[in-house]
Design an enzyme around this catalytic site. Structure first.
Site, PDB file in Angstrom:
ATOM      1  CE  LYS A 288      -6.890   4.236   7.577  1.00 46.22           C
ATOM      2  NZ  LYS A 288      -6.657   3.710   6.236  1.00 46.22           N
ATOM      3  NE  ARG A 362     -15.018   2.314  -0.385  1.00 39.71           N
ATOM      4  CZ  ARG A 362     -14.115   1.611  -1.033  1.00 39.71           C
ATOM      5  NH1 ARG A 362     -14.486   0.577  -1.765  1.00 39.71           N
ATOM      6  NH2 ARG A 362     -12.838   1.938  -0.996  1.00 39.71           N
TER       7      ARG A 362
HETATM    8  N1  BES Z   1      -8.923   7.464   4.376  1.00 42.99           N
HETATM    9  C1  BES Z   1      -8.515   6.270   3.738  1.00 42.99           C
HETATM   10  C2  BES Z   1      -7.825   6.529   2.404  1.00 42.99           C
HETATM   11  C3  BES Z   1      -6.395   6.969   2.476  1.00 42.99           C
HETATM   12  C4  BES Z   1      -5.389   6.089   2.786  1.00 42.99           C
HETATM   13  C5  BES Z   1      -6.055   8.269   2.137  1.00 42.99           C
HETATM   14  C6  BES Z   1      -4.072   6.509   2.798  1.00 42.99           C
HETATM   15  C7  BES Z   1      -4.754   8.679   2.145  1.00 42.99           C
HETATM   16  C8  BES Z   1      -3.753   7.798   2.475  1.00 42.99           C
HETATM   17  C9  BES Z   1      -9.721   5.386   3.457  1.00 42.99           C
HETATM   18  O1  BES Z   1     -10.745   5.453   4.376  1.00 42.99           O
HETATM   19  C10 BES Z   1      -9.236   3.980   3.442  1.00 42.99           C
HETATM   20  O2  BES Z   1      -8.830   3.520   4.470  1.00 42.99           O
HETATM   21  N2  BES Z   1      -9.282   3.342   2.288  1.00 42.99           N
HETATM   22  C11 BES Z   1      -8.811   2.002   2.141  1.00 42.99           C
HETATM   23  C12 BES Z   1      -9.793   1.250   1.298  1.00 42.99           C
HETATM   24  C13 BES Z   1      -9.555  -0.225   1.266  1.00 42.99           C
HETATM   25  C14 BES Z   1      -9.851  -0.834   2.620  1.00 42.99           C
HETATM   26  C15 BES Z   1     -10.434  -0.827   0.208  1.00 42.99           C
HETATM   27  C16 BES Z   1      -7.432   2.059   1.472  1.00 42.99           C
HETATM   28  O3  BES Z   1      -7.227   2.906   0.601  1.00 42.99           O
HETATM   29  O4  BES Z   1      -6.580   1.298   1.877  1.00 42.99           O
HETATM   30 MN    MN Z   2     -10.483   4.121   5.991  1.00 46.82          MN
END
Ligand code: BES
Ligand code: MN
Ligand code: ZN
Length: 520
Positions: A288, A362
């Site tokens: 990230k 997931r």
């Molecule tokens: N924990 C995150 C989701 C999240 C992101 C919650 C920002 C709250 C704020 C999750 O594990 C994630 O990173 N999801 C990705 C999925 C994507 C790679 C398909 C996302 O939401 O960007």
């Molecule tokens: Mn994630």
């Protein structure tokens, strides 16, 4: 904090022995029941233009002559319903919480509506919400409020007593019996909300998978839960290749936590709650960006809400069977971390091509959902801070609800409304599944950006064909960003409401027997 009801004596509210008195004023004139010094003080303020009978109005008075309580606050509310009471109490408590008051009395005057069990419950939750302070890693934080005792002033004891005898102390009933039951229920739920906030607020270096497992064990001891923790070896033996793929990049050992509350008969099918327990989400190799990455310590908010709900349900001695499952690990990049393109085999036997290691929630939930099958559950609800896309879709007010079962969805939506912890149903059409196709495995773990909250849910759906299942995406509701950054404890209120409403009646009476325990 101790909550109870009180029927005032002949001299009314002015004689109530408390440090602070919060009068929730209904209607459009000085309430007739406020005869004497309180009514005079309010009338005087109205005449001086300092108080009006409309939303948002509040008046603080110190040492009103003839009033025993040293601090008096008037707050206007539209009615005595749970929603209004919750708002009014939050305002009133905010005013006295930093002061010296230890004992607060809350009374409703005027209008014509009266407080019911749901209102009493809402009052307890509002007081707790307004007085919560995170101190675990900030010893310099202002000390938690001095409030020790909250009295809900009510009349008509007889009606309440009768209602209780008749076993009708449900949320909608009024009278002292129903109020006492509502207060007890509120305390159980508030303890669960507080536990969830406390766990989720803890930073990633404190709240590790091992710490979560310890806290679950501690909760088990204090609340009578059976707790079992599977370690990496156990999970390998079971074949949880998807969960372990996420965990493998971290030096923190993964923990697969199973906590069970047996409040009903052995053969009653349990409700299973599955909570995403990523104690820190860096994104892994699909790392990230740095900005706001600290907030990924909240990525175990789903897990925290599962433990919080178990705390609430067990605290209320609910006649229900509830199993909490928490797959807990870190999502880290390292030489051992799972890579984009890697294919893993889930507990279900289905293979997954991990195209994006940041879609890890997931991957741990699918194995936990497969594990849930062994409990032959009446229903399974998973709770996860799963997608940024859900935040884009619904913002920070409503959680995303996905379900393949209309009746279950309706129950959860209704519980959310009743508990002021609302959700909104999202679609699961087969057409959305298309994007998860992979040339190298049974499915990919991501699709394109568009509809990301739905494709995440579609991924989970592939593991729930044998279950009555719902999924709550709480990415937008489990915590707040900005200057008031912190965990909200959502959706503990929704889930507790859902479980407790199923066992209303006998459980409401049982809820009166809540024991006070140390917070885990
Ligand atoms: N924990 C995150 C989701 C999240 C992101 C919650 C920002 C709250 C704020 C999750 O594990 C994630 O990173 N999801 C990705 C999925 C994507 C790679 C398909 C996302 O939401 O960007
Ligand atoms: Mn994630
Ligand atoms: Zn995540």
């Amino acid at each position: 904090m101790d909550f109870h009801t009180l029927v005032p004596g002949k001299q009314g509210l002015a004689a109530i022995d408390a440090d602070a008195l919060l009068v929730v004023v209904l209607g459009t004139k000085v309430p007739g029941s406020l005869d004497g010094p309180l009514g005079q003080a309010l009338a005087d303020a109205v005449a001086a233009g300092d108080f009006a009978f409309r939303a948002g109005q509040m008046l603080y008075a110190h040492r009103v002559p003839g009033v025993k309580a040293r601090r008096v606050t008037f707050v206007w509310a539209v009615d005595a319903g749970a929603r209004s009471l919750r708002k009014a109490v939050a305002m009133g408590v905010a005013l006295v919480k930093g002061g010296g008051a230890r004992h607060l009395a809350v009374a409703v005057a005027g209008g014509g509506s009266e407080v019911d069990g749901a209102g009493a419950e809402a009052l307890v939750l509002a007081v707790h919400e307004a007085t919560y302070v995170y101190r675990a890693t900030k010893p310099s934080a202002p000390a938690a409020s001095k409030l020790e005792r909250v009295t809900l002033v009510c009349d008509r004891e007889e009606k309440g007593a009768k209602a209780r005898k008749a076993g009708a102390a449900s949320a909608g009933a009024t009278g002292a019996g129903a109020l006492a039951a509502g207060l007890a229920r509120g305390q159980a739920v508030a303890a669960g909300v507080a536990l969830a906030r406390e766990l989720a607020n803890r930073p990633g270096n404190h709240c590790t998978p091992t710490y979560l497992a310890e806290q679950a064990r501690k909760l088990g001891k204090s609340h009578g839960l059976k707790v079992e923790v599977l370690d990496r070896k156990d999970c390998e033996r079971l074949g949880m290749g998807s969960f372990l793929a996420v965990a493998q990049g971290s030096d923190q050992p993964p923990k697969f936590i199973v906590a069970r509350w047996q409040g009903a008969g052995k053969d009653e099918a349990p409700i299973v709650l599955v909570g995403k327990g990523i104690t820190f989400d860096t994104g892994g190799i699909s790392i990230k960006p740095a900005a706001e990455m600290d907030e990924m310590k909240f990525d175990m908010g789903g897990a925290a809400s599962v433990l919080g709900t178990l705390c609430a349900v067990a605290g209320a001695r609910a006649r229900a069977n509830v199993v909490g499952i928490v797959p807990a690990c870190e999502n880290m990049p390292s030489g051992r971390a799972v890579k984009p393109g890697d294919v893993v085999k889930s507990l279900s036997g289905q293979t997954i091509e991990i195209l994006n290691t940041d879609a890890e929630g997931r991957l741990i939930l699918c194995d936990a959902l497969s594990y849930a099958e062994r409990f032959k559950p009446a229903a399974v609800v998973d709770i996860a801070t799963l997608t940024g896309a859900c935040v884009i879709a619904l913002g920070h007010h409503r959680s995303g609800l996905f379900s393949t079962d209309d009746a279950l969805a309706a129950e959860l939506l209704a519980a959310g409304e009743a508990a002021f912890d609302p959700a909104w149903r999202m679609p699961l059409d087969e057409e959305y599944d298309e994007v998860l196709k992979s040339n190298f495995a049974d499915m990919a773990n991501v699709g394109p950006r568009a509809g990301g909250a739905i494709t995440a849910a579609m991924f989970l759906k592939r593991f729930t064909s044998k279950l009555r299942w719902a999924h709550l995406d709480v990415a937008g509701t489990a915590w707040r960003s900005g200057p008031n950054k912190g965990a909200t404890g959502r959706p503990v209120a929704l889930l507790s409401q859902w479980v407790l409403s199923k066992v209303a009646g006998p459980a409401a009476a049982g809820a009166g027997k809540v024991r006070t325990r140390r917070r885990a």
